[in-house]
Design a protein around this motif. Structure first.
Motif, PDB file in Angstrom:
ATOM      1  N   LEU A 112       3.116 -15.287  -8.868  1.00 36.63           N
ATOM      2  CA  LEU A 112       2.885 -13.998  -9.366  1.00 36.63           C
ATOM      3  C   LEU A 112       3.126 -14.326 -10.960  1.00 36.63           C
ATOM      4  CD1 LEU A 112       3.646 -11.234  -7.218  1.00 36.63           C
ATOM      5  CD2 LEU A 112       1.433 -11.650  -8.216  1.00 36.63           C
ATOM      6  N   ALA A 113       4.159 -14.903 -11.342  1.00 31.40           N
ATOM      7  CA  ALA A 113       4.320 -15.183 -12.651  1.00 31.40           C
ATOM      8  C   ALA A 113       3.521 -15.746 -13.475  1.00 31.40           C
ATOM      9  CB  ALA A 113       5.728 -15.962 -12.776  1.00 31.40           C
ATOM     10  N   GLU A 114       2.588 -16.898 -12.895  1.00 37.50           N
ATOM     11  CA  GLU A 114       1.267 -17.292 -13.454  1.00 37.50           C
ATOM     12  C   GLU A 114       0.060 -16.551 -13.161  1.00 37.50           C
ATOM     13  OE1 GLU A 114       1.185 -21.293 -12.872  1.00 37.50           O
ATOM     14  OE2 GLU A 114       3.194 -21.969 -13.080  1.00 37.50           O
ATOM     15  N   GLY A 115       0.178 -15.131 -12.664  1.00 38.01           N
ATOM     16  CA  GLY A 115      -0.992 -14.608 -12.501  1.00 38.01           C
ATOM     17  C   GLY A 115      -1.800 -15.148 -11.085  1.00 38.01           C
ATOM     18  N   LYS A 116      -1.249 -15.682 -10.356  1.00 33.31           N
ATOM     19  CA  LYS A 116      -1.797 -16.597  -8.928  1.00 33.31           C
ATOM     20  C   LYS A 116      -1.542 -15.873  -7.691  1.00 33.31           C
ATOM     21  CE  LYS A 116      -2.267 -20.899 -11.199  1.00 33.31           C
ATOM     22  NZ  LYS A 116      -1.782 -22.415 -11.030  1.00 33.31           N
ATOM     23  N   VAL A 117      -2.502 -15.108  -7.177  1.00 31.32           N
ATOM     24  CA  VAL A 117      -2.347 -14.269  -5.964  1.00 31.32           C
ATOM     25  C   VAL A 117      -2.970 -15.016  -4.776  1.00 31.32           C
ATOM     26  CG1 VAL A 117      -2.706 -12.314  -4.814  1.00 31.32           C
ATOM     27  CG2 VAL A 117      -2.398 -12.183  -7.163  1.00 31.32           C
ATOM     28  N   SER A 118      -2.031 -15.100  -3.725  1.00 30.42           N
ATOM     29  CA  SER A 118      -2.716 -15.899  -2.420  1.00 30.42           C
ATOM     30  C   SER A 118      -3.809 -14.923  -1.887  1.00 30.42           C
ATOM     31  CB  SER A 118      -1.451 -16.119  -1.393  1.00 30.42           C
ATOM     32  OG  SER A 118      -2.167 -16.652  -0.198  1.00 30.42           O
ATOM     33  N   PHE A 119      -4.801 -15.643  -1.462  1.00 36.31           N
ATOM     34  CA  PHE A 119      -5.926 -14.813  -0.745  1.00 36.31           C
ATOM     35  C   PHE A 119      -5.644 -14.042   0.582  1.00 36.31           C
ATOM     36  CE2 PHE A 119      -5.818 -18.745   1.594  1.00 36.31           C
ATOM     37  CZ  PHE A 119      -6.466 -18.414   2.828  1.00 36.31           C
ATOM     38  N   ASP A 120      -4.361 -14.732   1.054  1.00 40.39           N
ATOM     39  CA  ASP A 120      -4.197 -13.900   2.551  1.00 40.39           C
ATOM     40  C   ASP A 120      -2.713 -13.025   2.302  1.00 40.39           C
ATOM     41  OD1 ASP A 120      -2.227 -15.961   2.052  1.00 40.39           O
ATOM     42  OD2 ASP A 120      -2.213 -16.888   4.081  1.00 40.39           O
ATOM     43  N   SER A 121      -2.521 -12.743   0.900  1.00 40.60           N
ATOM     44  CA  SER A 121      -1.455 -11.744   0.632  1.00 40.60           C
ATOM     45  C   SER A 121      -1.919 -10.445   1.031  1.00 40.60           C
ATOM     46  CB  SER A 121      -0.916 -11.846  -0.938  1.00 40.60           C
ATOM     47  OG  SER A 121      -2.107 -11.460  -1.743  1.00 40.60           O
ATOM     48  N   PRO A 122      -1.310  -9.460   0.953  1.00 39.79           N
ATOM     49  CA  PRO A 122      -1.967  -8.053   1.351  1.00 39.79           C
ATOM     50  C   PRO A 122      -2.882  -7.575   0.405  1.00 39.79           C
ATOM     51  CG  PRO A 122       0.368  -8.001   1.595  1.00 39.79           C
ATOM     52  CD  PRO A 122       0.142  -9.364   1.161  1.00 39.79           C
ATOM     53  N   LEU A 123      -2.693  -7.970  -0.993  1.00 35.51           N
ATOM     54  CA  LEU A 123      -3.519  -7.621  -2.233  1.00 35.51           C
ATOM     55  C   LEU A 123      -4.988  -8.488  -2.191  1.00 35.51           C
ATOM     56  CD1 LEU A 123      -4.551  -6.407  -4.706  1.00 35.51           C
ATOM     57  CD2 LEU A 123      -3.193  -8.238  -5.880  1.00 35.51           C
ATOM     58  N   PRO A 141       3.857  -4.149   2.310  1.00 36.30           N
ATOM     59  CA  PRO A 141       5.253  -3.918   2.979  1.00 36.30           C
ATOM     60  C   PRO A 141       6.114  -2.769   2.416  1.00 36.30           C
ATOM     61  CG  PRO A 141       4.929  -6.172   2.619  1.00 36.30           C
ATOM     62  CD  PRO A 141       3.964  -5.576   2.050  1.00 36.30           C
ATOM     63  N   ALA A 142       5.987  -2.787   0.921  1.00 32.33           N
ATOM     64  CA  ALA A 142       6.730  -1.606   0.297  1.00 32.33           C
ATOM     65  C   ALA A 142       5.558  -0.186   0.316  1.00 32.33           C
ATOM     66  CB  ALA A 142       7.049  -1.931  -1.225  1.00 32.33           C
ATOM     67  N   GLY A 143       4.545   0.024   0.870  1.00 34.77           N
ATOM     68  CA  GLY A 143       3.718   0.768   0.902  1.00 34.77           C
ATOM     69  C   GLY A 143       2.382   0.643   0.222  1.00 34.77           C
ATOM     70  N   ALA A 144       1.576   1.570   0.589  1.00 35.61           N
ATOM     71  CA  ALA A 144       0.201   1.581   0.389  1.00 35.61           C
ATOM     72  C   ALA A 144      -0.305   1.892  -0.952  1.00 35.61           C
ATOM     73  CB  ALA A 144      -0.785   2.263   1.365  1.00 35.61           C
ATOM     74  N   TYR A 145      -1.283   1.390  -1.646  1.00 33.83           N
ATOM     75  CA  TYR A 145      -1.780   1.357  -2.951  1.00 33.83           C
ATOM     76  C   TYR A 145      -3.016   1.432  -3.223  1.00 33.83           C
ATOM     77  CZ  TYR A 145      -0.844  -3.443  -3.928  1.00 33.83           C
ATOM     78  OH  TYR A 145      -0.645  -4.800  -3.999  1.00 33.83           O
ATOM     79  N   GLN A 146      -3.685   1.911  -4.170  1.00 32.69           N
ATOM     80  CA  GLN A 146      -5.069   1.630  -4.569  1.00 32.69           C
ATOM     81  C   GLN A 146      -5.190   0.738  -5.236  1.00 32.69           C
ATOM     82  OE1 GLN A 146      -7.392   5.317  -4.251  1.00 32.69           O
ATOM     83  NE2 GLN A 146      -7.946   5.125  -1.887  1.00 32.69           N
ATOM     84  N   VAL A 147      -6.428   0.023  -5.568  1.00 37.08           N
ATOM     85  CA  VAL A 147      -6.750  -0.860  -6.696  1.00 37.08           C
ATOM     86  C   VAL A 147      -8.177  -0.925  -6.852  1.00 37.08           C
ATOM     87  CG1 VAL A 147      -6.805  -2.851  -5.150  1.00 37.08           C
ATOM     88  CG2 VAL A 147      -6.452  -3.105  -7.966  1.00 37.08           C
ATOM     89  N   THR A 148      -8.770  -0.985  -8.090  1.00 39.41           N
ATOM     90  CA  THR A 148     -10.075  -0.939  -8.468  1.00 39.41           C
ATOM     91  C   THR A 148     -10.517  -2.506  -9.035  1.00 39.41           C
ATOM     92  OG1 THR A 148     -10.295   1.291  -8.757  1.00 39.41           O
ATOM     93  CG2 THR A 148     -12.161  -0.093  -9.803  1.00 39.41           C
ATOM     94  N   ILE A 149     -11.469  -3.050  -8.457  1.00 41.40           N
ATOM     95  CA  ILE A 149     -11.841  -4.475  -8.835  1.00 41.40           C
ATOM     96  C   ILE A 149     -12.853  -4.025 -10.122  1.00 41.40           C
ATOM     97  CG2 ILE A 149     -13.121  -6.541  -8.418  1.00 41.40           C
ATOM     98  CD1 ILE A 149     -12.517  -5.992  -5.473  1.00 41.40           C
ATOM     99  N   VAL A 150     -12.328  -4.305 -11.256  1.00 36.00           N
ATOM    100  CA  VAL A 150     -13.098  -4.237 -12.731  1.00 36.00           C
ATOM    101  C   VAL A 150     -13.853  -5.438 -12.941  1.00 36.00           C
ATOM    102  CG1 VAL A 150     -12.655  -3.781 -15.275  1.00 36.00           C
ATOM    103  CG2 VAL A 150     -10.962  -2.859 -13.693  1.00 36.00           C
TER     104      VAL A 150
END
Length: 153
Positions: A112-123, A141-150
């Protein structure tokens, strides 16, 4: 059953580079171990114990990385406009007006510090195969949230 680890070509190259660095460092560590062994009584020789442990860690890391390469499945990106491994996405989290950019990578490459997110993470799971303009619910795990793909690059 053999489990293949999905990764980007860049992630595969990073592992190869780390293996090369470790192999280059191995002779130096062996010399340190030999010098420590020459000091005499091994039962009370902390230099020897530390050198042996360090060399063991290096060998263990080499074996681990070798297995990562052996079972790697390199995924090439497709220009289909959908979020997938190797692509960069711009996301807007609905709880603020900021946008953030992430590269979708394999599990071993995530940082995450390098802006790299795993394809199998919750996001990652929530946005995979989606197109720009889509809003998704992320079950973290910390709760649900919404995100929009720009944007998907």
């Amino acid at each position: 059953m053999v489990y293949f680890q999905k990764m980007t070509p860049e992630g595969y190259q990073q592992i190869k580079d780390e293996i090369a660095r470790l192999k280059k460092d191995r002779p130096r560590r062996i010399k340190i171990l030999q010098a420590a062994r020459a000091l005499g009584d091994l039962s009370e020789n902390t230099e020897y114990t530390e050198a042996k442990r360090d060399l063991g860690h290096l060998q263990s890391r080499l074996r681990y990385l070798g297995k990562q390469l052996k079972y790697a499945e390199i995924v090439e990106t497709e220009d289909d406009g959908k979020v997938n491994l190797g692509k960069t996405v711009v996301l807007k989290f609905d709880d603020d007006d900021e946008t953030e950019e992430y590269k979708i990578v394999g599990r071993m490459e995530a940082d995450l510090a390098e802006g790299k997110v795993s394809f199998d993470s919750p996001l990652g799971q929530a946005i995979m195969k989606k197109e720009a303009g889509t809003t998704v619910q992320v079950e973290a795990p910390a709760g649900a949230y919404q995100v929009t793909i720009v944007a998907v690059k």
